[in-house]
Design an enzyme around this catalytic site. Structure first.
Site, PDB file in Angstrom:
ATOM      1  N   ARG A   1       0.831  -1.213   0.000  1.00 18.01           N
ATOM      2  CA  ARG A   1       0.000   0.000   0.000  1.00 18.01           C
ATOM      3  C   ARG A   1       0.857   1.251   0.000  1.00 18.01           C
ATOM      4  O   ARG A   1       0.537   2.248  -0.612  1.00 18.01           O
ATOM      5  CB  ARG A   1      -0.934  -0.019   1.220  1.00 18.01           C
ATOM      6  CG  ARG A   1      -2.255  -0.590   0.880  1.00 18.01           C
ATOM      7  CD  ARG A   1      -3.097  -1.019   2.038  1.00 18.01           C
ATOM      8  NE  ARG A   1      -4.396  -1.422   1.567  1.00 18.01           N
ATOM      9  CZ  ARG A   1      -4.611  -2.427   0.734  1.00 18.01           C
ATOM     10  NH1 ARG A   1      -3.580  -3.103   0.288  1.00 18.01           N
ATOM     11  NH2 ARG A   1      -5.819  -2.742   0.327  1.00 18.01           N
TER      12      ARG A   1
ATOM     13  N   ASP B   1      -3.461   7.270   3.924  1.00 16.18           N
ATOM     14  CA  ASP B   1      -2.749   7.786   2.747  1.00 16.18           C
ATOM     15  C   ASP B   1      -2.468   9.282   2.949  1.00 16.18           C
ATOM     16  O   ASP B   1      -2.900   9.877   3.936  1.00 16.18           O
ATOM     17  CB  ASP B   1      -3.568   7.543   1.452  1.00 16.18           C
ATOM     18  CG  ASP B   1      -4.912   8.278   1.417  1.00 16.18           C
ATOM     19  OD1 ASP B   1      -5.942   7.630   1.156  1.00 16.18           O
ATOM     20  OD2 ASP B   1      -4.923   9.507   1.649  1.00 16.18           O
TER      21      ASP B   1
ATOM     22  N   HIS C   1      -5.954   7.258  12.265  1.00 19.19           N
ATOM     23  CA  HIS C   1      -5.492   5.861  12.193  1.00 19.19           C
ATOM     24  C   HIS C   1      -4.053   5.769  11.713  1.00 19.19           C
ATOM     25  O   HIS C   1      -3.621   4.727  11.234  1.00 19.19           O
ATOM     26  CB  HIS C   1      -6.415   5.039  11.275  1.00 19.19           C
ATOM     27  CG  HIS C   1      -7.798   4.890  11.863  1.00 19.19           C
ATOM     28  ND1 HIS C   1      -8.868   4.416  11.143  1.00 19.19           N
ATOM     29  CD2 HIS C   1      -8.282   5.160  13.101  1.00 19.19           C
ATOM     30  CE1 HIS C   1      -9.948   4.400  11.907  1.00 19.19           C
ATOM     31  NE2 HIS C   1      -9.625   4.845  13.102  1.00 19.19           N
TER      32      HIS C   1
ATOM     33  N   GLY D   1     -17.311   9.537   2.682  1.00 13.64           N
ATOM     34  CA  GLY D   1     -16.667   8.268   2.340  1.00 13.64           C
ATOM     35  C   GLY D   1     -16.316   7.389   3.501  1.00 13.64           C
ATOM     36  O   GLY D   1     -15.276   6.726   3.495  1.00 13.64           O
TER      37      GLY D   1
ATOM     38  N   ASN E   1     -21.925  10.191   0.469  1.00 12.88           N
ATOM     39  CA  ASN E   1     -21.659   8.757   0.335  1.00 12.88           C
ATOM     40  C   ASN E   1     -22.666   8.180  -0.654  1.00 12.88           C
ATOM     41  O   ASN E   1     -23.872   8.373  -0.479  1.00 12.88           O
ATOM     42  CB  ASN E   1     -21.820   8.078   1.711  1.00 12.88           C
ATOM     43  CG  ASN E   1     -21.236   6.684   1.731  1.00 12.88           C
ATOM     44  OD1 ASN E   1     -21.350   5.935   0.758  1.00 12.88           O
ATOM     45  ND2 ASN E   1     -20.599   6.324   2.836  1.00 12.88           N
TER      46      ASN E   1
HETATM   47  N1  APR Z   1     -17.151   8.682  -2.624  1.00  9.67           N
HETATM   48  C1  APR Z   1     -17.672   8.693  -1.351  1.00  9.67           C
HETATM   49  N2  APR Z   1     -17.875   7.566  -0.618  1.00  9.67           N
HETATM   50  C2  APR Z   1     -17.544   6.388  -1.194  1.00  9.67           C
HETATM   51  C3  APR Z   1     -17.005   6.286  -2.499  1.00  9.67           C
HETATM   52  C4  APR Z   1     -16.822   7.498  -3.212  1.00  9.67           C
HETATM   53  N3  APR Z   1     -16.330   7.494  -4.457  1.00  9.67           N
HETATM   54  N4  APR Z   1     -16.788   4.961  -2.772  1.00  9.67           N
HETATM   55  C5  APR Z   1     -17.171   4.271  -1.670  1.00  9.67           C
HETATM   56  N5  APR Z   1     -17.632   5.120  -0.737  1.00  9.67           N
HETATM   57  C6  APR Z   1     -18.120   4.818   0.610  1.00  9.67           C
HETATM   58  C7  APR Z   1     -18.704   3.433   0.780  1.00  9.67           C
HETATM   59  O1  APR Z   1     -20.105   3.453   0.487  1.00  9.67           O
HETATM   60  C8  APR Z   1     -18.460   3.190   2.278  1.00  9.67           C
HETATM   61  O2  APR Z   1     -19.569   3.669   3.048  1.00  9.67           O
HETATM   62  O3  APR Z   1     -16.994   4.862   1.452  1.00  9.67           O
HETATM   63  C9  APR Z   1     -17.232   4.043   2.575  1.00  9.67           C
HETATM   64  C10 APR Z   1     -15.984   3.233   2.828  1.00  9.67           C
HETATM   65  O4  APR Z   1     -16.215   2.503   4.015  1.00  9.67           O
HETATM   66  P1  APR Z   1     -15.042   1.583   4.589  1.00  9.67           P
HETATM   67  O5  APR Z   1     -14.435   0.786   3.500  1.00  9.67           O
HETATM   68  O6  APR Z   1     -15.603   0.919   5.799  1.00  9.67           O
HETATM   69  O7  APR Z   1     -13.912   2.644   5.029  1.00  9.67           O
HETATM   70  P2  APR Z   1     -13.847   3.477   6.355  1.00  9.67           P
HETATM   71  O8  APR Z   1     -15.215   3.901   6.815  1.00  9.67           O
HETATM   72  O9  APR Z   1     -12.828   4.528   6.156  1.00  9.67           O
HETATM   73  O10 APR Z   1     -13.264   2.364   7.379  1.00  9.67           O
HETATM   74  C11 APR Z   1     -12.983   2.819   8.665  1.00  9.67           C
HETATM   75  O11 APR Z   1     -12.013   0.696   9.211  1.00  9.67           O
HETATM   76  O12 APR Z   1     -10.739  -1.063   8.472  1.00  9.67           O
HETATM   77  C12 APR Z   1     -10.740   0.047   9.306  1.00  9.67           C
HETATM   78  O13 APR Z   1      -8.919   1.390   9.945  1.00  9.67           O
HETATM   79  C13 APR Z   1      -9.698   1.030   8.850  1.00  9.67           C
HETATM   80  O14 APR Z   1      -9.848   3.436   8.683  1.00  9.67           O
HETATM   81  C14 APR Z   1     -10.521   2.228   8.376  1.00  9.67           C
HETATM   82  C15 APR Z   1     -11.782   2.088   9.182  1.00  9.67           C
END
Ligand code: APR
Length: 237
Positions: free
Chosen positions: A56, A89, A104, A177, A203
């Protein structure tokens, strides 16, 4: 005006960075995310965890900030913008955001898992993803690990305190997101709502927050954010 942006992995999705809960493709498709982002997993097989984060780390060099990151950075010309991100990132910073709090940790910082000293040594090359890479060894004999927060670990106190202070002082909070399921990060938008601060969610999918925010835009970050600041007065009435 103080705008706090609470961003998650979806913020970087349009830069080509897979989110956590999208189905992982390729080498790690069958890997249990807990196994490679937890201290248990690190203790059991550091060489697999190190390979995942190293990939990554290198993948980030190949991706660019998207229009969403650039919009958040451009808002700094009109408002005091504090970015609170769950992402490890550096795309917010590369787009020009100057006040970024990483709840994080970061893919670009490494430390020893024994003496905690910052690792500044050489990083092995990684032209393509491989399943295992032995982590570097610190002078004290400990293993070098990514300076990210794994499940079950404490969030960095300074980043947390600054994030809470930004949220409670905000005129508006923009949640972008994030699936809003991982605590304590997910408690920050709730704090804004409880403090009577307008909260706008961006989202394409609904989340547990969608029913309680002021407005939930079913749009992507790169689509919604460039116009959002100008739309705020009309959206918030
Ligand atoms: N624009 C906005 N939102 C988006 C997009 C986009 N282009 N593509 C996807 N999403 C949304 C998805 O619908 C989802 O609700 O982004 C979200 C991503 O969710 P996760 O993958 O769960 O990421 P996140 O919420 O940052 O996870 C939180 O979990 O695994 C741990 O430490 C890790 O920081 C991470 C934490």
């Amino acid at each position: 005006m103080l705008v706090t942006v609470l961003s998650g992995a979806g913020m970087s999705a349009e830069s080509g960075v897979p989110t956590f809960r999208d189905v992982e493709t390729g080498l790690w498709a069958t890997t249990d995310p807990y196994e490679i982002s937890s201290s248990d997993g690190w203790r059991r097989h550091p060489e697999r965890v190190w390979a995942w984060y190293l990939w990554r780390h290198y993948m980030m060099k190949a991706v660019q900030p998207n229009d969403g990151h650039r919009a958040v950075a451009a808002w700094q010309d009109y408002a005091d913008v504090q970015v609170v991100t769950q992402n490890v990132d550096d795309l917010h910073e590369r787009a020009g955001s100057t006040q970024v709090h990483h709840l994080h940790g970061s893919l670009f910082h490494f430390r020893c898992d024994r003496c905690q000293s910052t690792y500044e040594g050489p990083m092995p090359e990684m032209p393509e993803p491989v399943e295992t890479v032995e982590p570097p060894v610190c002078a004290c004999g400990g293993l070098v690990r990514p300076d990210v927060v794994w499940f079950g670990e404490q969030l960095p106190a300074v980043a947390w305190d600054r994030s809470v202070a930004a949220v409670v002082a905000s005129d508006v909070a923009i949640v972008v997101g994030t699936s809003a399921v991982v605590y304590p990060a997910a408690s920050l938008p709730e704090l804004a709502i409880q403090s009577g601060i307008p909260v706008i969610e961006v989202n394409p999918e609904p989340t547990p927050l969608s029913g309680s925010v002021t407005l939930s835009l079913r749009e992507t970050a790169a689509t919604a954010l460039p116009e959002l600041l100008q739309r705020l007065p009309a959206l918030l009435g």
